[in-house]
Design a protein around this motif. Structure first.
Motif, PDB file in Angstrom:
ATOM      1  N   LEU A  39      48.345 -61.738  43.447  1.00 14.80           N
ATOM      2  CA  LEU A  39      47.062 -61.827  44.155  1.00 14.80           C
ATOM      3  C   LEU A  39      46.911 -60.863  45.341  1.00 14.80           C
ATOM      4  CD1 LEU A  39      44.335 -63.232  44.138  1.00 14.80           C
ATOM      5  CD2 LEU A  39      45.331 -65.065  45.540  1.00 14.80           C
ATOM      6  N   PRO A  40      47.938 -60.627  46.154  1.00 13.16           N
ATOM      7  CA  PRO A  40      47.743 -59.706  47.284  1.00 13.16           C
ATOM      8  C   PRO A  40      47.225 -58.340  46.856  1.00 13.16           C
ATOM      9  CG  PRO A  40      49.777 -60.919  47.589  1.00 13.16           C
ATOM     10  CD  PRO A  40      49.292 -61.255  46.209  1.00 13.16           C
ATOM     11  N   ASP A  41      47.757 -57.808  45.758  1.00 11.46           N
ATOM     12  CA  ASP A  41      47.297 -56.504  45.280  1.00 11.46           C
ATOM     13  C   ASP A  41      45.934 -56.595  44.605  1.00 11.46           C
ATOM     14  OD1 ASP A  41      49.473 -55.171  46.265  1.00 11.46           O
ATOM     15  OD2 ASP A  41      50.600 -55.206  44.398  1.00 11.46           O
ATOM     16  N   LEU A  42      45.681 -57.692  43.912  1.00 14.07           N
ATOM     17  CA  LEU A  42      44.366 -57.872  43.294  1.00 14.07           C
ATOM     18  C   LEU A  42      43.269 -57.894  44.353  1.00 14.07           C
ATOM     19  CD1 LEU A  42      45.200 -60.612  40.627  1.00 14.07           C
ATOM     20  CD2 LEU A  42      44.582 -58.232  40.159  1.00 14.07           C
ATOM     21  N   VAL A  43      43.530 -58.612  45.432  1.00 11.58           N
ATOM     22  CA  VAL A  43      42.553 -58.722  46.524  1.00 11.58           C
ATOM     23  C   VAL A  43      42.278 -57.358  47.151  1.00 11.58           C
ATOM     24  CG1 VAL A  43      42.244 -59.603  48.870  1.00 11.58           C
ATOM     25  CG2 VAL A  43      42.970 -61.147  47.057  1.00 11.58           C
ATOM     26  N   LYS A  44      43.335 -56.599  47.430  1.00 17.65           N
ATOM     27  CA  LYS A  44      43.175 -55.283  48.058  1.00 17.65           C
ATOM     28  C   LYS A  44      42.373 -54.338  47.186  1.00 17.65           C
ATOM     29  CE  LYS A  44      47.620 -55.496  50.436  1.00 17.65           C
ATOM     30  NZ  LYS A  44      49.012 -54.995  50.374  1.00 17.65           N
ATOM     31  N   MET A  79      57.813 -60.854  49.867  1.00 15.65           N
ATOM     32  CA  MET A  79      59.262 -60.696  49.938  1.00 15.65           C
ATOM     33  C   MET A  79      59.749 -59.609  48.989  1.00 15.65           C
ATOM     34  SD  MET A  79      61.121 -64.395  50.415  1.00 15.65           S
ATOM     35  CE  MET A  79      60.370 -65.163  48.989  1.00 15.65           C
ATOM     36  N   VAL A  80      59.222 -59.604  47.781  1.00 14.64           N
ATOM     37  CA  VAL A  80      59.626 -58.605  46.789  1.00 14.64           C
ATOM     38  C   VAL A  80      59.263 -57.199  47.275  1.00 14.64           C
ATOM     39  CG1 VAL A  80      59.171 -57.714  44.466  1.00 14.64           C
ATOM     40  CG2 VAL A  80      59.543 -60.159  44.809  1.00 14.64           C
ATOM     41  N   ASP A  81      58.054 -57.043  47.776  1.00 19.06           N
ATOM     42  CA  ASP A  81      57.625 -55.738  48.298  1.00 19.06           C
ATOM     43  C   ASP A  81      58.536 -55.265  49.430  1.00 19.06           C
ATOM     44  OD1 ASP A  81      55.606 -54.981  46.639  1.00 19.06           O
ATOM     45  OD2 ASP A  81      53.975 -55.401  48.029  1.00 19.06           O
ATOM     46  N   LEU A  82      58.865 -56.181  50.335  1.00 14.62           N
ATOM     47  CA  LEU A  82      59.707 -55.841  51.470  1.00 14.62           C
ATOM     48  C   LEU A  82      61.072 -55.323  51.009  1.00 14.62           C
ATOM     49  CD1 LEU A  82      60.237 -55.859  54.559  1.00 14.62           C
ATOM     50  CD2 LEU A  82      61.043 -58.216  54.283  1.00 14.62           C
ATOM     51  N   HIS A  83      61.689 -56.028  50.087  1.00 13.88           N
ATOM     52  CA  HIS A  83      63.012 -55.628  49.604  1.00 13.88           C
ATOM     53  C   HIS A  83      62.944 -54.357  48.761  1.00 13.88           C
ATOM     54  CE1 HIS A  83      64.959 -59.102  51.240  1.00 13.88           C
ATOM     55  NE2 HIS A  83      64.270 -59.956  50.497  1.00 13.88           N
ATOM     56  N   PHE A 231      65.988 -54.824  40.050  1.00 19.99           N
ATOM     57  CA  PHE A 231      65.505 -56.173  39.774  1.00 19.99           C
ATOM     58  C   PHE A 231      66.588 -57.211  40.061  1.00 19.99           C
ATOM     59  CE2 PHE A 231      62.570 -53.593  37.241  1.00 19.99           C
ATOM     60  CZ  PHE A 231      61.354 -54.159  37.605  1.00 19.99           C
ATOM     61  N   LEU A 232      67.823 -56.893  39.689  1.00 23.69           N
ATOM     62  CA  LEU A 232      68.928 -57.807  39.960  1.00 23.69           C
ATOM     63  C   LEU A 232      69.191 -57.919  41.456  1.00 23.69           C
ATOM     64  CD1 LEU A 232      71.349 -56.700  37.101  1.00 23.69           C
ATOM     65  CD2 LEU A 232      69.965 -58.789  37.197  1.00 23.69           C
ATOM     66  N   GLU A 233      69.086 -56.791  42.154  1.00 25.35           N
ATOM     67  CA  GLU A 233      69.297 -56.789  43.606  1.00 25.35           C
ATOM     68  C   GLU A 233      68.262 -57.653  44.314  1.00 25.35           C
ATOM     69  OE1 GLU A 233      68.603 -53.597  47.210  1.00 25.35           O
ATOM     70  OE2 GLU A 233      69.575 -52.850  45.391  1.00 25.35           O
ATOM     71  N   ILE A 234      67.001 -57.471  43.959  1.00 17.30           N
ATOM     72  CA  ILE A 234      65.934 -58.247  44.595  1.00 17.30           C
ATOM     73  C   ILE A 234      66.042 -59.723  44.218  1.00 17.30           C
ATOM     74  CG2 ILE A 234      63.431 -58.630  44.675  1.00 17.30           C
ATOM     75  CD1 ILE A 234      63.092 -55.596  44.384  1.00 17.30           C
ATOM     76  N   GLU A 235      66.385 -59.980  42.958  1.00 19.90           N
ATOM     77  CA  GLU A 235      66.505 -61.368  42.499  1.00 19.90           C
ATOM     78  C   GLU A 235      67.543 -62.130  43.318  1.00 19.90           C
ATOM     79  OE1 GLU A 235      65.455 -63.021  38.154  1.00 19.90           O
ATOM     80  OE2 GLU A 235      67.103 -61.582  38.248  1.00 19.90           O
ATOM     81  N   GLN A 236      68.644 -61.472  43.634  1.00 17.47           N
ATOM     82  CA  GLN A 236      69.682 -62.106  44.436  1.00 17.47           C
ATOM     83  C   GLN A 236      69.199 -62.382  45.857  1.00 17.47           C
ATOM     84  OE1 GLN A 236      72.978 -59.421  44.094  1.00 17.47           O
ATOM     85  NE2 GLN A 236      73.694 -60.282  42.156  1.00 17.47           N
ATOM     86  N   LYS A 237      68.371 -61.456  46.395  1.00 16.67           N
ATOM     87  CA  LYS A 237      67.913 -61.591  47.776  1.00 16.67           C
ATOM     88  C   LYS A 237      66.849 -62.668  47.945  1.00 16.67           C
ATOM     89  CE  LYS A 237      69.085 -56.925  49.274  1.00 16.67           C
ATOM     90  NZ  LYS A 237      68.577 -55.596  49.715  1.00 16.67           N
TER      91      LYS A 237
END
Length: 239
Positions: A39-44, A79-83, A231-237
């Protein structure tokens, strides 16, 4: 196969890694969470003024369980964007892709760094589809499951009083199903050019688009060897 040139500009977002975000919630059965995840990207993209921060006012959603689930997905997106954007993977891969793209954009106003940033995100979506790691049709089906009034109410609590622009954008986004077109790299080039059209008056011509497709094809094999690492790195975080 969808011809991206037949789509209206307004249906093509300027950030397009929807499937990469969906990857982290691909097993959830809660459609509201899935909606929040993108949703954040859809809204923008529905409106240039669509900058909202519902995570700062969580109390507004306390008595609305379905909207709380949307908010949960929204926070996951952040969170995903940040990482992702702070990762070594992102820095290294955009640098490599930028060096390949730079000669193509040399005589244009288009920034190679911009093309590399969005191009990497689109290629990640492409590889998720190609390796059958996400199901695009399921993604769209879950978006359709979300009650329109629930979504409107969430956006209104964010501060968007009149959501008609978003309603129209969302209808086109779902009906076009253009994310399926990412199976072909040439469609990624056309999508990149469409995104650029929202920023610069003159973008890439047909020959430059062909050159861009070629460079993306050159870049893809090396990315394919390591794309799951991020993807694995972000998933762990975010776990």
């Amino acid at each position: 196969m969808l011809d991206l040139y037949q789509l209206e500009k307004k249906t093509l977002p300027c950030t397009m890694n929807f499937l990469s975000h969906y990857y982290f919630d691909r097993f959830t059965t809660d459609a509201n969470v899935v909606m929040g995840t993108v949703l954040p990207d859809l809204v923008k993209n529905a409106s240039k003024t669509g900058n909202f921060y519902p995570q700062k006012n969580e109390f507004l959603f306390e008595n609305y369980p379905e909207e709380q689930q949307i908010l949960s997905g929204w926070k996951r997106h952040l969170m995903v964007d940040l990482h992702f954007h702070s990762s070594q993977f992102f820095l290294e891969q955009t640098a490599v892709l930028k060096s390949l793209i730079k000669p193509i954009a040399q005589d244009t106003a288009v920034r190679p760094s911009f093309l590399a940033h969005i191009g990497l995100e689109l290629l990640l979506d492409h590889l998720l589809i190609e390796h059958n790691l996400i199901q695009v049709n399921k993604f769209y089906e879950q978006l359709v499951e979300v009650e329109k009034q629930t979504l409107r109410s969430f956006l209104q609590r964010c501060g968007w009083a009149d959501t008609r622009i978003f309603d129209l954008f969302m209808e086109k986004f779902i009906s076009s199903k253009y994310l399926s077109s990412y199976q072909k790299i040439e469609n990624i080039s056309y999508a990149l050019n469409r995104i650029c059209m929202r920023i610069w008056p003159e973008t890439l011509n047909e020959m430059q688009l062909q050159a861009l497709t070629f460079q993306l094809s050159i870049f893809k094999p090396s990315l394919e060897e390591k794309f799951m690492d991020i993807f694995l790195e972000i998933e762990q975080k975010i776990r």
